[in-house]
Motif scaffolding. Structure first.
Motif, mmCIF file in Angstrom:
data_model
loop_
_atom_site.group_PDB
_atom_site.id
_atom_site.type_symbol
_atom_site.label_atom_id
_atom_site.label_comp_id
_atom_site.label_asym_id
_atom_site.label_seq_id
_atom_site.Cartn_x
_atom_site.Cartn_y
_atom_site.Cartn_z
ATOM 1 N N ILE A 262 42.268 30.333 45.357
ATOM 2 C CA ILE A 262 41.146 31.240 45.589
ATOM 3 C C ILE A 262 40.566 31.023 46.982
ATOM 4 C CG2 ILE A 262 38.812 31.881 44.861
ATOM 5 C CD1 ILE A 262 39.611 31.144 42.003
ATOM 6 N N ILE A 263 40.405 29.741 47.352
ATOM 7 C CA ILE A 263 39.873 29.400 48.682
ATOM 8 C C ILE A 263 40.795 29.922 49.782
ATOM 9 C CG2 ILE A 263 39.316 27.499 50.257
ATOM 10 C CD1 ILE A 263 38.467 25.900 47.738
ATOM 11 N N ALA B 137 46.423 32.682 42.196
ATOM 12 C CA ALA B 137 45.157 32.317 41.563
ATOM 13 C C ALA B 137 45.058 32.932 40.172
ATOM 14 C CB ALA B 137 43.985 32.771 42.432
ATOM 15 N N HIS B 138 45.511 34.181 40.045
ATOM 16 C CA HIS B 138 45.471 34.846 38.741
ATOM 17 C C HIS B 138 46.425 34.175 37.752
ATOM 18 C CE1 HIS B 138 42.684 38.162 38.635
ATOM 19 N NE2 HIS B 138 43.012 38.513 39.859
ATOM 20 N N ARG B 139 47.551 33.663 38.257
ATOM 21 C CA ARG B 139 48.475 32.933 37.384
ATOM 22 C C ARG B 139 47.869 31.605 36.950
ATOM 23 N NH1 ARG B 139 54.312 33.741 40.485
ATOM 24 N NH2 ARG B 139 54.522 35.980 40.098
ATOM 25 N N ALA B 140 47.201 30.928 37.886
ATOM 26 C CA ALA B 140 46.587 29.630 37.587
ATOM 27 C C ALA B 140 45.430 29.773 36.603
ATOM 28 C CB ALA B 140 46.112 28.971 38.876
ATOM 29 N N PHE B 141 44.695 30.901 36.690
ATOM 30 C CA PHE B 141 43.558 31.153 35.797
ATOM 31 C C PHE B 141 43.868 32.323 34.870
ATOM 32 C CE2 PHE B 141 41.653 28.978 39.393
ATOM 33 C CZ PHE B 141 40.725 28.126 38.810
ATOM 34 N N SER B 142 45.079 32.357 34.341
ATOM 35 C CA SER B 142 45.523 33.488 33.521
ATOM 36 C C SER B 142 44.651 33.695 32.281
ATOM 37 C CB SER B 142 46.981 33.299 33.092
ATOM 38 O OG SER B 142 47.129 32.074 32.381
#
Length: 288
Positions: A4-5, A227-232
């Motif tokens: 995200i960063i 990021a979307h995969r990490a925070f799915s």
């Protein structure tokens, strides 16, 4: 969180590069053209798109619409950064999320809760206050049109990308590759016409700027997807952090580094923009 960063960093860096383009006399359209060439090469290397899956039934009208819109809106983005600064341009781009939200309500008949309606109302008020400025010169009286076009353009682009994502017969990354390819061709045609008409000249500095621009533009997409995969399990975390991060980082850089001047109403608009993003995110959580 590192993805995200990195995505926020890449997004804000694109705005900074566009801000510096005037200082170094960069031809934006040439840089944009090389930017899409760079993006499609990186897309091929990182995502390995399977172009053999393409067929006549693919959403070609959407691909073509995006191919035209992307370079054109990029030019409006550059003009907005040049004339109104990074702060207002980043907020216009981030608040463009209201276009697909309104499309979901009016076109796709999605049910809205009270928080989402409040978030939309606060968002539009934020837009008005953020873009408000006292006219200093008559020649600058129409500068507001640039962030408005950024707002509308990125909103429409988001809707079109969402339609591509719904097309399950092709992987999203393959569609992304096709869009980058066509966008490069469209921008190349524009550059060719301008060179033939002697309105611009090919210069190495424009190519170099385009390579850097394309690198960060693609980096924004790559890290956003990661990021979307990490925070799915919690996509709203990515949505909130990304939008708030870009607004806050863009505001700080615009004010501290580029000494952009904002009125009290503009600052109120920035605070309301942050509130609008939070309200929209909360409304999505409550809808689940």
């Amino acid at each position: 969180m590192i993805y995200i960063i990195l995505s926020i960093f890449c997004s804000v860096t694109v705005a900074v590069l566009l801000k510096l383009a005037k200082r170094y006399q960069i031809s934006i359209i040439q840089a944009v053209s090389i930017n899409y060439l760079t993006a499609l090469i990186l897309c091929f290397l990182f995502f390995k798109p399977d172009v053999s899956l393409l067929n006549p039934s693919a959403p070609w009208p959407i691909y073509i619409a995006l191919a035209v819109l992307l370079p054109v809106i990029f030019l409006f983005l550059a003009a907005s950064v040049k004339n109104l600064g990074i702060v207002k341009t980043d907020i216009a781009q981030r608040l463009s999320l209201f276009i697909p939200i309104l499309a979901a309500y009016f076109i796709f008949k999605e049910d809205f809760n009270q928080l989402k309606f409040i978030g939309i109302a606060v968002g539009f008020l934020a837009i008005i206050l953020t873009f408000f400025r006292k006219t200093e010169h008559k020649s600058k009286s129409n500068n507001w049109i640039y962030p408005i076009m950024v707002f509308i353009g990125f909103g429409v682009i988001d809707v079109l990308f969402k339609q591509i994502a719904l097309y399950k017969e092709l992987p999203y990354t393959t569609s992304l590759f096709v869009v980058f390819c066509l966008a490069f061709l469209v921008s190349l045609i524009i550059v060719t016409i301008m060179v033939v008409g002697r309105k611009t000249k090919i210069q190495l500095v424009n190519i170099g700027c385009g390579l850097i621009l394309g690198l960060f533009n693609f980096g924004n997409i790559l890290f956003y997807l990661k990021a979307h995969r990490a925070f799915s399990a919690n996509p709203s975390t990515v949505f909130t952090a990304m939008n708030l991060g870009v607004i806050i980082a863009g505001t700080l850089i615009g004010i501290v580094v580029f000494k952009e001047k904002l009125s009290q109403l503009n600052y109120i608009g920035i605070v309301l923009a942050i509130c609008a993003v939070i309200l929209i995110t909360l409304s999505q959580l409550n809808a689940v």
